[in-house]
Design an enzyme around this catalytic site. Structure first.
Site, PDB file in Angstrom:
ATOM      1  CG  ASP A 269     -58.483 -35.538   8.528  1.00 36.42           C
ATOM      2  OD1 ASP A 269     -57.833 -36.481   9.014  1.00 36.42           O
ATOM      3  OD2 ASP A 269     -58.578 -35.341   7.294  1.00 36.42           O
TER       4      ASP A 269
ATOM      5  CG  ASP B 193     -54.873 -33.728   9.481  1.00 35.32           C
ATOM      6  OD1 ASP B 193     -53.962 -33.583   8.646  1.00 35.32           O
ATOM      7  OD2 ASP B 193     -55.375 -34.834   9.771  1.00 35.32           O
TER       8      ASP B 193
ATOM      9  CE  LYS C 276     -51.711 -35.787   9.482  1.00 36.66           C
ATOM     10  NZ  LYS C 276     -52.558 -36.238   8.353  1.00 36.66           N
TER      11      LYS C 276
ATOM     12  CD  GLU D 120     -53.462 -43.706   7.980  1.00 35.25           C
ATOM     13  OE1 GLU D 120     -53.336 -42.467   7.940  1.00 35.25           O
ATOM     14  OE2 GLU D 120     -54.502 -44.283   8.377  1.00 35.25           O
TER      15      GLU D 120
HETATM   16  O1  KIV Z   1     -56.085 -37.619  11.212  1.00 33.73           O
HETATM   17  C1  KIV Z   1     -55.248 -38.300  11.811  1.00 33.73           C
HETATM   18  O2  KIV Z   1     -55.361 -38.605  13.014  1.00 33.73           O
HETATM   19  C2  KIV Z   1     -54.081 -38.744  11.084  1.00 33.73           C
HETATM   20  C3  KIV Z   1     -53.202 -39.754  11.742  1.00 33.73           C
HETATM   21  C4  KIV Z   1     -53.831 -41.080  11.654  1.00 33.73           C
HETATM   22  C5  KIV Z   1     -51.837 -39.712  11.198  1.00 33.73           C
HETATM   23  O3  KIV Z   1     -53.863 -38.329   9.985  1.00 33.73           O
END
Ligand code: KIV
Length: 265
Positions: A34, A73, A103, A172
């Site tokens: 995201d 995501d 995720k 992170e």
């Molecule tokens: O949204 C994203 O790109 C992420 C990464 C930074 C792990 O969650």
């Protein structure tokens, strides 16, 4: 790969052309994150990103990916309202976006949701530490888990996610010592971003790695190219050649036969 001690290399991608290039680089996994909100859609945070945004970009990325695993995501509030809605949204990411996993952000508070989604046959990657969807609650983009209590909570969160069935966890912006301890304490892989070299893998946002995203560069980013300068230069060269009428040249131009041309006069 964790068991074999092989580091996992993951990158984000948000569209078909970039997905084909990343896939060609033999990267292990592609995340349609995201972060789309920041680096592609121009929002100030990931909060405005919707399910439809993620699915739209996932479809382009999965069309361009032949080899790497693609993770989609789950955006802000798509896994918080109810367990049923969370499973349905995770299902859309798989069925409509054609991802191989989802995720989501959070620790023990989302463990039951992770369990429900994995029970539906959907692999779930967790995300701990600096969780950008909670930026307003965290008070900004800051390193997390620096104090002993916060660090212990993150360690417990990682164990809860593993216990709930997550197959990997993004860590992170946490101190490297904590990332190492978490990595050694769970059997599923940790994928670090700003979490040091002891994670089982690393992930970066592709625009950061390519030096394309001008607004802000976090400390944990290494730029492997400086495409921003090259792109601006290429656009300026084009503009100057158009103004000077030196583009297009004869090699970019189509012709018609003399006798056909004469018919026009
Ligand atoms: O949204 C994203 O790109 C992420 C990464 C930074 C792990 O969650």
């Amino acid at each position: 790969m964790k068991q074999e001690g092989q580091p996992i290399a993951m990158l984000t991608a948000y569209d078909y052309p970039m997905a084909t290039l990343v896939d060609a680089s033999d990267i292990d996994a592609i995340l349609v994150g995201d972060s789309l909100g920041n680096v592609v859609l121009g929002y100030e945070s990931t909060v405005p990103v919707t399910m439809d945004d993620i699915i739209h970009h996932l479809r382009a990325v999965t069309r361009g990916t032949k080899r790497a695993m693609v993770v989609g995501d789950m955006p802000f509030l798509s896994y918080h309202i109810s367990r049923e809605e969370s499973v349905r949204n995770a299902g859309r990411i798989m069925q409509e976006g054609l991802a191989q996993a989802v995720k989501l952000e959070g620790g023990s508070e989302v463990a039951e949701t992770v369990r429900a989604i994995t029970n539906a046959g959907i692999p779930v990657m967790g995300h701990l530490g600096l969780t950008p969807q909670s930026v307003h609650q965290l008070g900004g983009y800051k390193v997390q888990g620096k104090g002993g209590d916060a660090a212990r909570k993150l360690l417990e969160d990682a164990k809860s996610l593993e216990e709930a069935g997550a197959f990997a966890i993004v860590l992170e912006c946490i101190p490297q010592q904590l990332a190492k301890l978490i990595t050694e304490s769970i059997s599923i892989p940790t994928i670090g971003i700003g979490a040091g070299a002891d994670c089982d893998g690393q992930v970066l946002v592709i625009q950061d790695l390519l030096g394309m995203y001008a607004d802000f560069t976090p400390k944990f980013v290494k730029k492997y190219a400086n495409l921003k300068e090259q792109i601006v230069q290429a656009c300026q060269d084009y503009r100057e050649e158009v103004k000077a009428r030196s583009f297009p040249g004869p090699e970019h131009t189509f012709n018609m036969a003399e006798e056909e041309l004469k018919k026009l006069y």
